[in-house]
Design an enzyme around this catalytic site. Structure first.
Site, mmCIF file in Angstrom:
data_model
loop_
_atom_site.group_PDB
_atom_site.id
_atom_site.type_symbol
_atom_site.label_atom_id
_atom_site.label_comp_id
_atom_site.label_asym_id
_atom_site.label_seq_id
_atom_site.Cartn_x
_atom_site.Cartn_y
_atom_site.Cartn_z
ATOM 1 N N PHE A 73 49.863 49.916 49.198
ATOM 2 C CA PHE A 73 49.086 50.087 47.961
ATOM 3 C C PHE A 73 49.870 50.848 46.899
ATOM 4 O O PHE A 73 49.595 50.685 45.714
ATOM 5 C CB PHE A 73 47.820 50.930 48.233
ATOM 6 C CG PHE A 73 46.797 50.276 49.101
ATOM 7 C CD1 PHE A 73 45.885 49.387 48.575
ATOM 8 C CD2 PHE A 73 46.735 50.559 50.457
ATOM 9 C CE1 PHE A 73 44.932 48.790 49.377
ATOM 10 C CE2 PHE A 73 45.784 49.968 51.265
ATOM 11 C CZ PHE A 73 44.879 49.079 50.727
ATOM 12 N N THR A 117 47.066 41.632 42.634
ATOM 13 C CA THR A 117 46.007 41.693 41.631
ATOM 14 C C THR A 117 45.826 40.373 40.902
ATOM 15 O O THR A 117 46.777 39.590 40.758
ATOM 16 C CB THR A 117 46.366 42.797 40.587
ATOM 17 O OG1 THR A 117 45.540 42.635 39.436
ATOM 18 C CG2 THR A 117 47.802 42.672 40.109
ATOM 19 N N TYR A 141 52.496 45.619 34.098
ATOM 20 C CA TYR A 141 51.839 45.908 35.386
ATOM 21 C C TYR A 141 51.681 44.621 36.196
ATOM 22 O O TYR A 141 52.105 44.545 37.355
ATOM 23 C CB TYR A 141 50.466 46.566 35.148
ATOM 24 C CG TYR A 141 49.601 46.551 36.375
ATOM 25 C CD1 TYR A 141 49.960 47.275 37.509
ATOM 26 C CD2 TYR A 141 48.434 45.785 36.419
ATOM 27 C CE1 TYR A 141 49.183 47.240 38.656
ATOM 28 C CE2 TYR A 141 47.648 45.749 37.556
ATOM 29 C CZ TYR A 141 48.016 46.474 38.666
ATOM 30 O OH TYR A 141 47.251 46.423 39.806
ATOM 31 N N LYS A 145 53.706 43.316 39.777
ATOM 32 C CA LYS A 145 53.046 42.866 41.015
ATOM 33 C C LYS A 145 53.476 41.450 41.378
ATOM 34 O O LYS A 145 53.662 41.130 42.555
ATOM 35 C CB LYS A 145 51.522 42.935 40.847
ATOM 36 C CG LYS A 145 50.973 44.352 40.795
ATOM 37 C CD LYS A 145 50.948 44.963 42.182
ATOM 38 C CE LYS A 145 50.362 46.356 42.198
ATOM 39 N NZ LYS A 145 50.261 46.911 43.546
ATOM 40 N N ARG A 280 39.501 44.843 23.379
ATOM 41 C CA ARG A 280 40.712 45.488 23.905
ATOM 42 C C ARG A 280 41.771 44.399 24.061
ATOM 43 O O ARG A 280 41.476 43.313 24.561
ATOM 44 C CB ARG A 280 40.389 46.119 25.261
ATOM 45 C CG ARG A 280 41.508 46.908 25.882
ATOM 46 C CD ARG A 280 41.047 47.681 27.106
ATOM 47 N NE ARG A 280 40.666 46.822 28.222
ATOM 48 C CZ ARG A 280 40.268 47.265 29.416
ATOM 49 N NH1 ARG A 280 40.190 48.571 29.640
ATOM 50 N NH2 ARG A 280 39.937 46.428 30.376
HETATM 51 N N1 UDP Z 1 35.330 47.554 29.348
HETATM 52 C C1 UDP Z 1 34.593 48.026 28.271
HETATM 53 N N2 UDP Z 1 34.643 49.364 27.990
HETATM 54 C C2 UDP Z 1 35.384 50.240 28.735
HETATM 55 C C3 UDP Z 1 36.119 49.752 29.842
HETATM 56 C C4 UDP Z 1 36.072 48.406 30.119
HETATM 57 O O1 UDP Z 1 33.910 47.260 27.574
HETATM 58 O O2 UDP Z 1 35.391 51.454 28.406
HETATM 59 C C5 UDP Z 1 35.279 46.122 29.682
HETATM 60 C C6 UDP Z 1 36.634 45.446 29.618
HETATM 61 O O3 UDP Z 1 36.841 44.896 28.331
HETATM 62 C C7 UDP Z 1 36.494 44.377 30.701
HETATM 63 C C8 UDP Z 1 35.525 44.972 31.696
HETATM 64 O O4 UDP Z 1 34.860 46.031 31.022
HETATM 65 O O5 UDP Z 1 35.920 43.224 30.172
HETATM 66 C C9 UDP Z 1 36.206 45.528 32.939
HETATM 67 O O6 UDP Z 1 37.242 46.386 32.521
HETATM 68 P P1 UDP Z 1 37.989 47.348 33.542
HETATM 69 O O7 UDP Z 1 38.949 48.182 32.738
HETATM 70 O O8 UDP Z 1 36.994 48.067 34.394
HETATM 71 O O9 UDP Z 1 38.775 46.354 34.510
HETATM 72 P P2 UDP Z 1 39.828 45.188 34.165
HETATM 73 O O10 UDP Z 1 38.991 43.934 34.059
HETATM 74 O O11 UDP Z 1 40.526 45.535 32.913
HETATM 75 O O12 UDP Z 1 40.714 45.164 35.357
#
Ligand code: UDP
Length: 323
Positions: A73, A117, A141, A145, A280
């Site tokens: 991990f 991942t 990242y 992986k 994001r």
């Molecule tokens: N997300 C959000 N606000 C946050 C963190 C995440 O709206 O503060 C959304 C993000 O855009 C994604 C989902 O939640 O669609 C899951 O994000 P996370 O970072 O938990 O995991 P990822 O999918 O990036 O691995």
């Protein structure tokens, strides 16, 4: 009794896997540098503070214990940080793994379950995502992986390494007993941030985009309970004699950000303060897995199929945190 070295065993998924393995009769050695891991999360007495960049120390660990297999991990896993500091990610995640493989082969240890991942897929071309989906990661990242996945495949062909790379979707929840759980610093994941916003009503959860092409406009992900992931690691270890390759781990069920928030409000009985912000960078609208291969090859069936059950375990951890 089989002896398993778990690198990154003080981390979130690593510690739950150690618990699963110990409860099923394995001896686990945890190797962790404790940069992101937690001492309190290590449930085995066999704990080595070490770093994958320190080959001498790895060599000593492999001399000290009769290791049968490695569950690997240990890695940096912040997507945003990887964009700003790719060197850190390639050094730790790729060179660190090469060091580990070198020492493994030197000691004739040829079994590895690798923590990969769904970020290796990049922007989805179709969903649900199966293992044949093209892999074009969109950040360092994910690329680090993917490079390791490819190294493992080459080592399989040339050095008889037996490996299974497990491609997780969104790990969530925590141990039912609340002895270990999710604790990142900084925390960037949706579920813990939603629960924190519910506890501290002055800090709303930022919803990254509400204009996606999804039924409610927010992103859809596949949230898989960490204990289901842990079981899959044990099954993968037990399958290494017959199979090497890559396997998705997800529920196959997509849940939107808004659905997570509504479910969290329903199980806590409290309002979650929210704030809509812009998208994001690098977030696809929808990501979820098909887990047919995991079912077929590993005989794995996730037990948590209702997001409320996953959130309940995360909530009871959040209000009883040990670290
Ligand atoms: N997300 C959000 N606000 C946050 C963190 C995440 O709206 O503060 C959304 C993000 O855009 C994604 C989902 O939640 O669609 C899951 O994000 P996370 O970072 O938990 O995991 P990822 O999918 O990036 O691995």
């Amino acid at each position: 009794m089989k002896t398993i070295l778990v690198t990154g065993g003080a981390g979130y998924i690593g510690s739950h896997t150690v618990k699963q393995l110990i409860n099923n009769g394995y001896k686990c050695i945890v190797l962790d540098n404790l940069i992101y891991g937690h001492r309190e999360a290590v449930l085995t007495p066999y704990f080595e503070i070490s770093d994958l960049m320190d080959k001498n120390s790895l060599d000593k660990i492999f001399s000290k214990y009769q290791i049968d297999s490695v569950v690997h991990f240990a890695a940096f896993a912040y997507v945003g940080e990887s964009v700003h500091s790719p060197k850190k990610y390639y050094e730790n995640n790729v060179i660190g793994t090469l060091n580990l493989l070198d020492v493994m082969l030197k000691h004739n240890v040829k079994n590895m379950v690798f923590s990969s991942t769904c970020a290796t897929y990049g922007e989805p071309k179709y969903i649900p995502i199966d293992e044949l989906h093209p892999q074009r990661p969109i950040n360092p990242y994910g690329r680090s992986k993917l490079i390791v996945e490819e190294i493992l495949e080459d080592y399989h062909h040339s050095y008889d390494l037996r490996y299974i790379s497990l491609r997780y979707f969104n790990a969530a929840g925590c141990s039912k007993d609340n002895d270990i759980g999710e604790s990142h610093s900084p925390e960037t994941h949706l579920i813990p941030l939603v629960l924190k916003a519910i506890i501290d009503q002055n800090k709303p959860i930022k919803i990254f985009g509400s204009d996606y092409d999804t039924p409610d406009g927010t992103c859809i992900r596949d949230y898989i309970h960490v204990e289901d992931l842990a079981v899959a690691h044990q099954l993968a270890l037990e399958k290494l004699d017959d199979y090497s390759g890559c396997i998705n781990l997800g529920t196959g069920i997509g849940t939107s950000v808004n659905e997570i928030i509504k479910a969290a409000e329903s199980i806590t009985g409290k309002i979650c303060p929210i704030e809509y912000t812009q998208r994001r960078e690098g977030d696809p609208a929808k990501l979820f897995a098909t887990n047919e291969k995991a079912k077929r090859i590993l005989g794995w069936i996730p037990k948590y199929n209702d997001i409320r059950d996953i959130l309940s375990t995360a909530w009871s951890w959040e209000i009883n945190r040990k670290y």
